[in-house]
Design a protein around this motif. Structure first.
Motif, PDB file in Angstrom:
ATOM      1  N   ASP A 262      43.003  -2.799  32.971  1.00  0.00           N
ATOM      2  CA  ASP A 262      42.933  -4.089  33.655  1.00  0.00           C
ATOM      3  C   ASP A 262      42.257  -5.080  32.715  1.00  0.00           C
ATOM      4  OD1 ASP A 262      42.431  -6.233  35.354  1.00  0.00           O
ATOM      5  OD2 ASP A 262      40.779  -5.225  36.408  1.00  0.00           O
TER       6      ASP A 262
ATOM      7  N   GLY B 228      40.770  -8.278  32.568  1.00  0.00           N
ATOM      8  CA  GLY B 228      40.266  -9.387  33.383  1.00  0.00           C
ATOM      9  C   GLY B 228      39.876 -10.560  32.498  1.00  0.00           C
TER      10      GLY B 228
ATOM     11  N   LYS C 195      38.822  -3.223  31.723  1.00  0.00           N
ATOM     12  CA  LYS C 195      38.411  -1.957  32.332  1.00  0.00           C
ATOM     13  C   LYS C 195      39.525  -0.948  32.164  1.00  0.00           C
ATOM     14  CE  LYS C 195      36.848  -5.420  35.246  1.00  0.00           C
ATOM     15  NZ  LYS C 195      37.497  -6.763  35.248  1.00  0.00           N
TER      16      LYS C 195
ATOM     17  N   ASP D 129      39.490  -9.228  46.182  1.00  0.00           N
ATOM     18  CA  ASP D 129      39.017  -8.952  44.820  1.00  0.00           C
ATOM     19  C   ASP D 129      38.277 -10.190  44.326  1.00  0.00           C
ATOM     20  OD1 ASP D 129      38.653  -8.285  42.145  1.00  0.00           O
ATOM     21  OD2 ASP D 129      40.749  -8.606  41.588  1.00  0.00           O
TER      22      ASP D 129
ATOM     23  N   ARG E 263      40.853 -13.053  45.313  1.00  0.00           N
ATOM     24  CA  ARG E 263      42.204 -12.792  45.806  1.00  0.00           C
ATOM     25  C   ARG E 263      42.123 -12.063  47.139  1.00  0.00           C
ATOM     26  NH1 ARG E 263      41.206 -11.182  40.746  1.00  0.00           N
ATOM     27  NH2 ARG E 263      42.199 -12.462  39.160  1.00  0.00           N
TER      28      ARG E 263
HETATM   29 MG   LIG Z   1      39.709  -8.912  37.707  1.00  0.00          MG
END
Ligand SMILES: [Mg+2]
Ligand SMILES: Nc1ncnc2c1ncn2[C@@H]1O[C@H](COP(=O)(O)OP(=O)(O)OP(=O)(O)O)[C@@H](O)[C@H]1O
Length: 354
Positions: free
Chosen positions: A15, A17, A22, A198, A205
């Protein structure tokens, strides 16, 4: 989703970001699902702006460090694009359509919803099963994204000497975790309206599920950035140092009362406002459960604060509740990082979903 290769058995979920990359790698044996590797690695400011990769080389170098930190030798990566970079639509088709006919129909539908030339986009679709009240109709999830978005993320993986095994969408990765943690729950999420939020750096989100299907999504420009900005202002630190001090728990004792408390207060208002938007634009007027994820949910007891404020049972999403930890995983660090790993876990779950 946007594309995936057949051998799904070994892959790492990555992920990327705005502030932190991550990764999670899971394995599945006959006895258990296990976290083999995981890592988090900060991304320098400016490398990702508004969910767009601005510097392929530097982001690639960060992912290389992320993989080295994790100890994984796996080269096959599942990544995702932000839903803000995607146009998706559910369409209903006859289930007995031939492949050519289906592809032609998907192109016509895609042409209706995208403001770009079809040559500039990637189109993918997945079956959602039969449409209600009909046995000869099927619902398809149509996903369209600009080619340059996919090319950027693939170039980052190449820079990091990884192979793209799958490109997903962040909402779908979170929906996969939602399904996974719902398994085994009495009622399995049926006839329930649940939500997942999130809280990232720039964005929060909301995804709402009814009968396990996504019925609503919304993005708001609110997230951990406000907390980092307040720390920067209060203690005269550049944002990167502020982020580091927050993660390392190195802030002055005034932080909790004077910075964190006001941030949590505005976060609650944002959550209430976001849910109000949902209620006013749908036929639903309540949710049965809220799961929260993202870096901001590392704030101690945040789920309890939210639950009290919105009067909806709330918990920090733990994709790993039913998963064993491998011997190479630093258990204390991992526990602390669980709130940040929702999307990466959803990507890693592609390897074990049957
Ligand atoms: Mg994120
Ligand atoms: N221990 C902590 N306590 C409170 N907040 C934290 C903590 N650790 C991180 N955060 C917040 O979480 C933010 C990062 O969250 P996350 O890693 O989910 O964002 P991202 O995935 O990089 O961003 P985005 O999803 O918006 O692209 C940090 O900027 C910080 O504000």
């Amino acid at each position: 989703m946007l594309f995936s290769s057949k051998n799904k058995n070994r892959l790492v979920g990555i992920d990327i970001g705005t502030t932190t990359a991550k990764m999670v790698e899971l394995s599945k044996s006959s006895r258990a699902v296990k976290v083999e590797h995981y890592a988090c690695e900060p991304l320098a400011p400016g490398l990702i702006i508004e969910q767009q990769i601005k510097d392929i080389e530097q982001v690639g170098a960060t992912i290389k460090r992320l993989m080295a930190r994790s100890g994984s030798k796996n080269k096959r990566a599942a990544v995702c694009v932000a839903s803000s970079n995607v146009i998706s639509k559910t369409i209903t088709v006859q289930s007995n359509m031939g492949e050519d006919e289906l592809e032609a129909m998907v192109e016509v539908e895609a042409d209706r919803v995208v403001p770009y030339a079809l040559d500039d986009v990637n189109i993918d679709f997945a079956s959602l099963g039969s449409a209600d009240q009909s046995t000869d109709e099927e619902q398809l999830q149509l996903v369209v994204t600009r080619k340059n978005v996919i090319e950027g993320i693939v170039a980052v993986l190449e820079e990091a000497e990884l192979e793209p095994a799958a490109v997903d969408v962040d909402h779908f990765a979170l929906a996969r975790v939602n399904d996974f943690v719902g398994q085994g729950r009495v009622g399995g999420g049926n006839a329930r309206t649940t939500a997942l939020m999130d809280f990232g750096y720039n964005t929060s989100r909301l995804i709402v599920f009814h009968n396990n299907q996504i019925v609503y999504t919304r993005e708001n420009p609110y997230g951990g950035r406000q907390l980092i900005d307040s720390i920067s202002q209060k203690y005269g630190l550049p944002p990167q140092d502020a982020s580091h001090a927050l993660r390392a728990n190195e802030l002055a004792s005034s932080f909790k009362g004077e910075v964190l408390k006001p941030f949590v207060k505005t976060l609650m208002q944002e959550i209430l406002r976001t849910l109000q938007f949902f209620y006013s634009s749908s036929t639903h007027n309540r949710i049965d459960q809220l799961l929260v994820t993202g870096g901001c949910t590392q704030i101690g007891n945040i789920d309890k604060f939210i639950e009290k404020r919105i009067e909806v049972p709330t918990a920090v999403l733990n994709p790993f509740a039913a998963i064993k930890l491998g011997s190479k995983v630093d258990k204390d660090m991992f526990r602390k990082d669980i709130p940040s790993l929702g999307v990466a876990a959803g990507l890693a779950l592609r390897a074990i979903d049957s």
